[in-house]
Design a protein around this motif. Sequence first.
Motif, mmCIF file in Angstrom:
data_model
loop_
_atom_site.group_PDB
_atom_site.id
_atom_site.type_symbol
_atom_site.label_atom_id
_atom_site.label_comp_id
_atom_site.label_asym_id
_atom_site.label_seq_id
_atom_site.Cartn_x
_atom_site.Cartn_y
_atom_site.Cartn_z
ATOM 1 N N ARG A 76 40.148 34.785 26.704
ATOM 2 C CA ARG A 76 39.419 34.552 27.040
ATOM 3 C C ARG A 76 39.121 34.203 28.941
ATOM 4 N N LEU A 77 40.190 32.945 29.154
ATOM 5 C CA LEU A 77 40.130 32.868 30.715
ATOM 6 C C LEU A 77 40.641 34.371 31.209
ATOM 7 N N ALA A 78 41.048 35.458 31.162
ATOM 8 C CA ALA A 78 41.263 36.187 32.043
ATOM 9 C C ALA A 78 39.785 37.176 32.133
ATOM 10 N N SER A 79 38.803 37.167 31.250
ATOM 11 C CA SER A 79 37.497 37.719 31.278
ATOM 12 C C SER A 79 36.497 36.662 32.595
ATOM 13 N N THR A 80 37.452 35.675 33.056
ATOM 14 C CA THR A 80 36.117 34.626 33.363
ATOM 15 C C THR A 80 36.228 35.609 35.174
ATOM 16 N N VAL A 81 38.025 35.659 35.146
ATOM 17 C CA VAL A 81 38.582 35.574 36.367
ATOM 18 C C VAL A 81 37.533 37.738 36.861
ATOM 19 N N GLU A 82 38.175 38.053 35.591
ATOM 20 C CA GLU A 82 37.391 39.467 35.530
ATOM 21 C C GLU A 82 35.758 39.816 35.865
ATOM 22 N N GLN A 83 35.100 39.069 35.704
ATOM 23 C CA GLN A 83 34.182 38.658 35.738
ATOM 24 C C GLN A 83 33.486 38.414 37.228
ATOM 25 N N TYR A 84 34.197 37.602 37.938
ATOM 26 C CA TYR A 84 34.549 37.150 39.336
ATOM 27 C C TYR A 84 34.566 38.398 40.405
ATOM 28 N N LEU A 85 35.487 38.664 39.956
ATOM 29 C CA LEU A 85 36.162 39.391 40.845
ATOM 30 C C LEU A 85 35.174 41.050 40.593
ATOM 31 N N GLU A 86 34.921 41.150 39.687
ATOM 32 C CA GLU A 86 33.848 42.086 39.519
ATOM 33 C C GLU A 86 32.356 41.591 40.798
ATOM 34 N N ALA A 87 31.793 40.330 40.644
ATOM 35 C CA ALA A 87 30.865 40.028 41.491
ATOM 36 C C ALA A 87 31.764 39.974 42.669
ATOM 37 N N HIS A 88 32.708 39.340 42.874
ATOM 38 C CA HIS A 88 33.069 38.886 44.766
ATOM 39 C C HIS A 88 33.955 39.786 45.318
ATOM 40 N N GLY A 89 34.213 41.236 44.465
ATOM 41 C CA GLY A 89 35.488 42.177 45.363
ATOM 42 C C GLY A 89 36.516 41.193 45.233
ATOM 43 N N ILE A 96 38.550 28.298 41.311
ATOM 44 C CA ILE A 96 38.789 27.351 40.744
ATOM 45 C C ILE A 96 38.390 27.945 39.708
ATOM 46 N N PHE A 97 39.055 28.098 38.518
ATOM 47 C CA PHE A 97 38.602 28.482 37.198
ATOM 48 C C PHE A 97 39.088 27.910 36.422
ATOM 49 N N ALA A 98 38.218 26.782 34.662
ATOM 50 C CA ALA A 98 38.522 26.367 34.088
ATOM 51 C C ALA A 98 40.059 26.422 33.790
ATOM 52 N N ASN A 99 40.839 25.351 33.443
ATOM 53 C CA ASN A 99 42.097 25.584 32.472
ATOM 54 C C ASN A 99 41.231 26.281 31.258
ATOM 55 N N ASP A 100 41.908 27.170 30.599
ATOM 56 C CA ASP A 100 41.805 27.694 29.111
ATOM 57 C C ASP A 100 42.899 28.096 28.136
ATOM 58 N N GLN A 101 43.068 27.286 27.394
ATOM 59 C CA GLN A 101 44.737 27.927 26.052
ATOM 60 C C GLN A 101 44.568 29.352 25.993
ATOM 61 N N ASP A 102 43.327 29.497 25.920
ATOM 62 C CA ASP A 102 42.332 31.423 25.202
ATOM 63 C C ASP A 102 42.936 32.057 26.347
ATOM 64 N N ILE A 103 43.610 32.649 27.136
ATOM 65 C CA ILE A 103 43.708 33.549 27.470
ATOM 66 C C ILE A 103 43.330 34.794 28.298
#
Length: 222
Positions: free
Chosen positions: A164-177, A155-162
Amino acid sequence: MLEYTDPEYGERSVMSAIPLKNFEDEAQALVSVGLEAFARGWVPATSGNFSVRLGPNEVAITVSGRHKGRLTIADIMRVDGSGRALDKKRPSAETLLHVSLYRRFPEIQAVLHTHSVNATVLSRLVDGKLVLEQLEVLKAFRGIDTHQASVVVPIFANDQDIQRLASTVEQYLEAHGPIPGYLIAGHGLYTWGASLNEAMRHLEAFEFLLQCELEMRRASRP
């Protein structure tokens, strides 16, 4: 060149050798998804966005601000692999979340984003991640063949800076697959699949599982 396995035919393919899918056919398929998703209460008002991969560097996606229960082919547009419009229409503000998934996972062919009550409420009740386990419908997700399994839904925090949000998701996927989907707090669900049909199966499964989770939480109250 990137290879992937078509889940419906079991054939190995090379991404750069794949011809562009027919835009009108794929747009009509997204129209049908919108009608069904709205009818089931998953995309109220003008919320949500849907996309399909047309080719190695082209995506069909819903136009920004269009009611998903009233879509026509004119409400679907093309963007490139970076999310830039290939026509004069305006893509969803969240297009970057779609194209980042297509870039990371060549096997993904469709991405669906909804705003159901189940997804929105649970994403506010739970911090960080939601664990779905011991439920038969988990078998709707690829690679799971028993109810004795668990799926961790970040569950990612909502962010109107898409971006930055996409980067957060990318970092999670990089770490967890690979994962079958994620939630954005107070916002909704993202899920995807190796075909539009598989993405819809994942969406239906998630909605059922999220409803089960809400009902179990209600039943456990004193």
